[in-house]
Design a protein around this motif. Structure first.
Motif, PDB file in Angstrom:
ATOM      1  N   VAL A  38     -10.817 -14.210   0.627  1.00 39.51           N
ATOM      2  CA  VAL A  38     -10.325 -13.680  -0.657  1.00 39.51           C
ATOM      3  C   VAL A  38      -9.790 -12.261  -0.500  1.00 39.51           C
ATOM      4  CG1 VAL A  38     -10.980 -13.108  -3.025  1.00 39.51           C
ATOM      5  CG2 VAL A  38     -11.694 -15.265  -2.033  1.00 39.51           C
ATOM      6  N   CYS A  40     -10.098  -9.134  -1.456  1.00 39.44           N
ATOM      7  CA  CYS A  40      -9.658  -8.231  -2.525  1.00 39.44           C
ATOM      8  C   CYS A  40      -9.349  -6.848  -1.936  1.00 39.44           C
ATOM      9  CB  CYS A  40     -10.738  -8.055  -3.587  1.00 39.44           C
ATOM     10  SG  CYS A  40     -11.497  -9.582  -4.165  1.00 39.44           S
ATOM     11  N   CYS A  43      -5.912  -5.049  -0.943  1.00 43.96           N
ATOM     12  CA  CYS A  43      -5.197  -4.202  -1.912  1.00 43.96           C
ATOM     13  C   CYS A  43      -6.092  -3.099  -2.478  1.00 43.96           C
ATOM     14  CB  CYS A  43      -4.679  -5.038  -3.078  1.00 43.96           C
ATOM     15  SG  CYS A  43      -3.405  -6.216  -2.622  1.00 43.96           S
ATOM     16  N   HIS A  44      -7.362  -3.424  -2.730  1.00 40.71           N
ATOM     17  CA  HIS A  44      -8.204  -2.495  -3.490  1.00 40.71           C
ATOM     18  C   HIS A  44      -8.942  -1.467  -2.629  1.00 40.71           C
ATOM     19  CE1 HIS A  44      -7.795  -3.935  -7.646  1.00 40.71           C
ATOM     20  NE2 HIS A  44      -7.640  -5.140  -7.132  1.00 40.71           N
ATOM     21  N   PRO A  75      -6.543  -0.378  -8.772  1.00 40.64           N
ATOM     22  CA  PRO A  75      -7.654   0.339  -9.403  1.00 40.64           C
ATOM     23  C   PRO A  75      -8.924   0.342  -8.549  1.00 40.64           C
ATOM     24  CG  PRO A  75      -6.728  -1.331 -10.867  1.00 40.64           C
ATOM     25  CD  PRO A  75      -6.172  -1.585  -9.506  1.00 40.64           C
ATOM     26  N   ILE A  97     -10.395 -11.137 -13.395  1.00 38.87           N
ATOM     27  CA  ILE A  97     -10.002 -11.791 -12.140  1.00 38.87           C
ATOM     28  C   ILE A  97      -9.223 -13.074 -12.423  1.00 38.87           C
ATOM     29  CG2 ILE A  97     -10.845 -12.914 -10.033  1.00 38.87           C
ATOM     30  CD1 ILE A  97     -13.337 -11.089 -10.216  1.00 38.87           C
ATOM     31  N   ARG A 102      -7.903  -7.258 -19.286  1.00 41.09           N
ATOM     32  CA  ARG A 102      -8.932  -6.215 -19.277  1.00 41.09           C
ATOM     33  C   ARG A 102      -9.749  -6.289 -20.559  1.00 41.09           C
ATOM     34  NH1 ARG A 102      -4.400  -3.412 -17.663  1.00 41.09           N
ATOM     35  NH2 ARG A 102      -4.348  -2.857 -15.452  1.00 41.09           N
ATOM     36  N   ILE A 108      -3.254  -7.325 -16.832  1.00 43.96           N
ATOM     37  CA  ILE A 108      -3.187  -6.759 -15.486  1.00 43.96           C
ATOM     38  C   ILE A 108      -1.890  -7.252 -14.833  1.00 43.96           C
ATOM     39  CG2 ILE A 108      -4.304  -6.716 -13.223  1.00 43.96           C
ATOM     40  CD1 ILE A 108      -6.978  -7.156 -14.769  1.00 43.96           C
ATOM     41  N   GLY A 109      -1.114  -6.325 -14.294  1.00 45.03           N
ATOM     42  CA  GLY A 109       0.195  -6.678 -13.744  1.00 45.03           C
ATOM     43  C   GLY A 109       0.137  -7.071 -12.280  1.00 45.03           C
ATOM     44  N   PRO A 111       0.843  -6.644  -8.195  1.00 43.33           N
ATOM     45  CA  PRO A 111       0.717  -7.897  -7.455  1.00 43.33           C
ATOM     46  C   PRO A 111      -0.677  -8.524  -7.518  1.00 43.33           C
ATOM     47  CG  PRO A 111       0.463  -6.080  -5.943  1.00 43.33           C
ATOM     48  CD  PRO A 111       0.663  -5.477  -7.310  1.00 43.33           C
ATOM     49  N   MET A 112      -1.542  -8.122  -8.457  1.00 46.97           N
ATOM     50  CA  MET A 112      -2.841  -8.788  -8.596  1.00 46.97           C
ATOM     51  C   MET A 112      -2.552 -10.288  -8.760  1.00 46.97           C
ATOM     52  SD  MET A 112      -6.245  -8.499  -9.251  1.00 46.97           S
ATOM     53  CE  MET A 112      -7.441  -9.485 -10.134  1.00 46.97           C
ATOM     54  N   PRO A 113      -3.015 -11.132  -7.821  1.00 48.09           N
ATOM     55  CA  PRO A 113      -2.549 -12.540  -7.791  1.00 48.09           C
ATOM     56  C   PRO A 113      -3.278 -13.458  -8.772  1.00 48.09           C
ATOM     57  CG  PRO A 113      -3.916 -12.086  -5.869  1.00 48.09           C
ATOM     58  CD  PRO A 113      -3.843 -10.795  -6.657  1.00 48.09           C
ATOM     59  N   TYR A 117      -5.707 -17.012  -8.757  1.00 45.74           N
ATOM     60  CA  TYR A 117      -7.136 -16.941  -9.056  1.00 45.74           C
ATOM     61  C   TYR A 117      -7.525 -17.860 -10.207  1.00 45.74           C
ATOM     62  CZ  TYR A 117      -7.302 -12.828  -5.975  1.00 45.74           C
ATOM     63  OH  TYR A 117      -7.220 -11.981  -4.900  1.00 45.74           O
ATOM     64  N   SER A 145      -0.337   2.228 -13.004  1.00 45.66           N
ATOM     65  CA  SER A 145       0.846   1.527 -12.488  1.00 45.66           C
ATOM     66  C   SER A 145       1.990   1.684 -13.475  1.00 45.66           C
ATOM     67  CB  SER A 145       0.552   0.036 -12.350  1.00 45.66           C
ATOM     68  OG  SER A 145      -0.619  -0.186 -11.613  1.00 45.66           O
ATOM     69  N   TYR A 147       5.687  -0.384 -14.526  1.00 39.83           N
ATOM     70  CA  TYR A 147       6.450  -1.626 -14.339  1.00 39.83           C
ATOM     71  C   TYR A 147       7.813  -1.514 -14.999  1.00 39.83           C
ATOM     72  CZ  TYR A 147       2.060  -3.588 -12.763  1.00 39.83           C
ATOM     73  OH  TYR A 147       0.911  -3.814 -12.055  1.00 39.83           O
ATOM     74  N   HIS A 182      -4.707 -16.590  -1.926  1.00 41.90           N
ATOM     75  CA  HIS A 182      -3.312 -16.409  -2.366  1.00 41.90           C
ATOM     76  C   HIS A 182      -2.316 -16.378  -1.191  1.00 41.90           C
ATOM     77  CE1 HIS A 182      -4.318 -12.103  -1.891  1.00 41.90           C
ATOM     78  NE2 HIS A 182      -3.030 -11.812  -1.929  1.00 41.90           N
TER      79      HIS A 182
HETATM   80  C1  HEC Z   1      -2.196  -8.240  -3.727  1.00 42.77           C
HETATM   81  C2  HEC Z   1      -2.991  -7.111  -4.169  1.00 42.77           C
HETATM   82  C3  HEC Z   1      -4.270  -7.393  -4.937  1.00 42.77           C
HETATM   83  C4  HEC Z   1      -5.277  -8.272  -4.617  1.00 42.77           C
HETATM   84  C5  HEC Z   1      -5.371  -9.203  -3.422  1.00 42.77           C
HETATM   85  C6  HEC Z   1      -6.272  -8.133  -5.640  1.00 42.77           C
HETATM   86  N1  HEC Z   1      -5.887  -7.206  -6.565  1.00 42.77           N
HETATM   87 FE1  HEC Z   1      -6.929  -6.659  -8.236  1.00 42.77          FE
HETATM   88  N2  HEC Z   1      -5.367  -5.496  -8.818  1.00 42.77           N
HETATM   89  C7  HEC Z   1      -4.272  -5.167  -8.040  1.00 42.77           C
HETATM   90  C8  HEC Z   1      -3.446  -4.218  -8.763  1.00 42.77           C
HETATM   91  C9  HEC Z   1      -2.181  -3.572  -8.251  1.00 42.77           C
HETATM   92  C10 HEC Z   1      -4.068  -3.996 -10.009  1.00 42.77           C
HETATM   93  C11 HEC Z   1      -3.575  -3.101 -11.156  1.00 42.77           C
HETATM   94  C12 HEC Z   1      -2.454  -3.737 -11.892  1.00 42.77           C
HETATM   95  C13 HEC Z   1      -2.041  -2.956 -13.131  1.00 42.77           C
HETATM   96  O1  HEC Z   1      -2.053  -1.729 -13.080  1.00 42.77           O
HETATM   97  O2  HEC Z   1      -1.749  -3.592 -14.166  1.00 42.77           O
HETATM   98  C14 HEC Z   1      -5.286  -4.821 -10.005  1.00 42.77           C
HETATM   99  C15 HEC Z   1      -6.213  -4.842 -11.045  1.00 42.77           C
HETATM  100  C16 HEC Z   1      -7.491  -5.369 -10.945  1.00 42.77           C
HETATM  101  C17 HEC Z   1      -8.531  -5.217 -11.939  1.00 42.77           C
HETATM  102  C18 HEC Z   1      -8.428  -4.414 -13.237  1.00 42.77           C
HETATM  103  C19 HEC Z   1      -9.125  -3.087 -13.020  1.00 42.77           C
HETATM  104  C20 HEC Z   1      -8.796  -2.013 -14.009  1.00 42.77           C
HETATM  105  O3  HEC Z   1      -9.522  -0.999 -14.020  1.00 42.77           O
HETATM  106  O4  HEC Z   1      -7.814  -2.116 -14.753  1.00 42.77           O
HETATM  107  C21 HEC Z   1      -9.637  -5.863 -11.450  1.00 42.77           C
HETATM  108  C22 HEC Z   1     -11.007  -5.976 -12.117  1.00 42.77           C
HETATM  109  C23 HEC Z   1      -9.275  -6.436 -10.170  1.00 42.77           C
HETATM  110  N3  HEC Z   1      -7.964  -6.120  -9.895  1.00 42.77           N
HETATM  111  C24 HEC Z   1     -10.141  -7.127  -9.368  1.00 42.77           C
HETATM  112  C25 HEC Z   1      -9.748  -7.789  -8.205  1.00 42.77           C
HETATM  113  C26 HEC Z   1     -10.608  -8.665  -7.440  1.00 42.77           C
HETATM  114  C27 HEC Z   1     -12.063  -8.905  -7.729  1.00 42.77           C
HETATM  115  C28 HEC Z   1      -9.851  -9.163  -6.422  1.00 42.77           C
HETATM  116  C29 HEC Z   1     -10.247 -10.217  -5.411  1.00 42.77           C
HETATM  117  C30 HEC Z   1     -10.809 -11.429  -5.990  1.00 42.77           C
HETATM  118  C31 HEC Z   1      -8.525  -8.592  -6.530  1.00 42.77           C
HETATM  119  N4  HEC Z   1      -8.503  -7.765  -7.622  1.00 42.77           N
HETATM  120  C32 HEC Z   1      -7.471  -8.839  -5.664  1.00 42.77           C
HETATM  121  C33 HEC Z   1      -3.972  -5.698  -6.799  1.00 42.77           C
HETATM  122  C34 HEC Z   1      -4.679  -6.708  -6.158  1.00 42.77           C
END
Ligand code: HEC
Ligand code: HEC
Length: 284
Positions: A38, A40, A43-44, A75, A97, A102, A108-109, A111-113, A117, A145, A147, A182
């Motif tokens: 997975v 995460c 990116c994070h 974030p 997720i 939120r 959430i925009g 590239p969060m996939p 998920y 971010s 957009y 993803h």
């Molecule tokens: C390909 C990159 C990528 C992956 C992989 C990814 N994320 Fe994200 N995630 C992001 C981005 C970039 C944002 C912020 C997007 C925005 O600003 O709208 C985000 C936002 C979030 C948020 C919102 C947090 C906030 O404070 O607004 C959470 C919770 C989160 N991700 C959890 C996860 C978890 C748990 C995983 C794995 C299961 C994961 N992400 C995998 C890129 C990713």
């Protein structure tokens, strides 16, 4: 007296229901998923100039992922209450997720996939949330971010319940792993407005950012690529996924999360391969 006994019994029943049923199993499964397929953290977790994850900063955010249509800042998703997600409930984290929402209702925009998920099973989602709760909290306030494209009002209807995919059918289980990893988000070409062209799934050819600078073209994983994975042995695939070095000696950039994939168990690798070997040839 009777009432007292009943109340006591009721209290025991309530306690039993409130106890997480698979707490320990959840944590183990969640840690495994977070640290393997997975990923995460790809990116994070902030990365150093060499592109490698910075020690002691797991999931603390701050990495900027910039493409022409957005500048996304990952974030902080550690349990820090002020700068991370420590003040969110389990259900709120789960919704973020799997549905990309939120607690304040904002979307959430990329590239969060999130699209991928959405197929995450209830049990795996709960396990991941359990593991996120145990990550050491890191104080790290990150920016917002921006957009240039509109975000959707939602990524689809509410997901509801998602059952586990059994391991009995390796192609189906491998497809599930590819979803929660993803893989096809990065390995499928895009058509207009960044939509994935699922008729050419696995065909690669996407231009993706490399941290800290530059771009890379994702590989075509289908038999349409004469030098690609489809023509490698299973052992060569596993070696590439775990080391980031291809059979011909060329290194992969860290856009590919091999620092995490090295922890994928052999049985899961076999399922992933079984699924990937069903991809239809795509030329590009
Ligand atoms: C390909 C990159 C990528 C992956 C992989 C990814 N994320 Fe994200 N995630 C992001 C981005 C970039 C944002 C912020 C997007 C925005 O600003 O709208 C985000 C936002 C979030 C948020 C919102 C947090 C906030 O404070 O607004 C959470 C919770 C989160 N991700 C959890 C996860 C978890 C748990 C995983 C794995 C299961 C994961 N992400 C995998 C890129 C990713
Ligand atoms: C964040 C985007 C991203 C994700 C997620 C991703 N990949 Fe990749 N992958 C890439 C890129 C980019 C390359 C090419 C890297 C290079 O040329 O240095 C690549 C290369 C590969 C290669 C080497 C193939 C070849 O012909 O050289 C394999 C195999 C591979 N990926 C499999 C997977 C699998 C399986 C998953 C899911 C578990 C996955 N990838 C997830 C971006 C990604």
């Amino acid at each position: 007296m009777r009432v007292g006994v009943l109340a006591g019994l009721a209290a025991i029943v309530v306690m039993a229901l409130a106890m997480p049923v698979r707490a320990e199993g959840d944590l183990e499964r969640g840690n495994y998923l977070l640290n393997s397929i997975v990923a995460c953290g790809n990116c994070h977790t902030p990365k150093g100039p060499d592109g490698k994850a910075i020690a002691g900063q797991a999931l603390a955010g701050g990495t900027v992922i910039e493409v022409p249509v957005f500048r996304a800042v990952a974030p902080n998703i550690t349990p820090d209450k002020e700068t991370g997600i420590g003040a969110w409930t389990d259900a709120q984290i789960a919704l973020a997720i799997r549905e990309g929402k939120r607690p304040d209702g904002s979307i959430i925009g990329p590239p969060m996939p999130v699209e991928f998920y959405r197929s995450m099973s209830d049990n795996d989602l709960r396990a991941i949330v359990a593991a996120l709760r145990k990550v050491p909290p890191v104080v790290n306030k990150v920016g917002k971010s921006t957009y240039k494209i509109p975000l959707p009002p939602a990524y689809g209807p509410p997901v509801g319940r998602v059952a586990d995919v059994g391991r009995g059918n390796p192609v189906a289980y491998g497809g599930y792993l590819a979803d929660i990893g993803h893989c096809m988000e990065c390995h499928t070409p895009v058509i207009d407005k960044g939509r994935l062209d699922m008729t050419r799934v696995g065909g690669g050819g996407r231009e993706l950012p490399v941290f800290p600078a530059g771009t890379v073209i994702s590989a075509n994983l289908t038999p349409g690529n004469p030098a690609g994975f489809a023509h490698w042995t299973n052992a060569q695939f596993k070696e590439t996924m775990r080391t980031g070095i291809r059979p011909d000696g060329r290194a992969l950039v860290r856009t590919m999360a091999f620092d995490w994939y090295k922890n994928i168990k052999d049985g899961d690798m076999n399922a992933l391969i079984a699924y990937l070997r069903t991809l239809k040839p795509v030329k590009n």
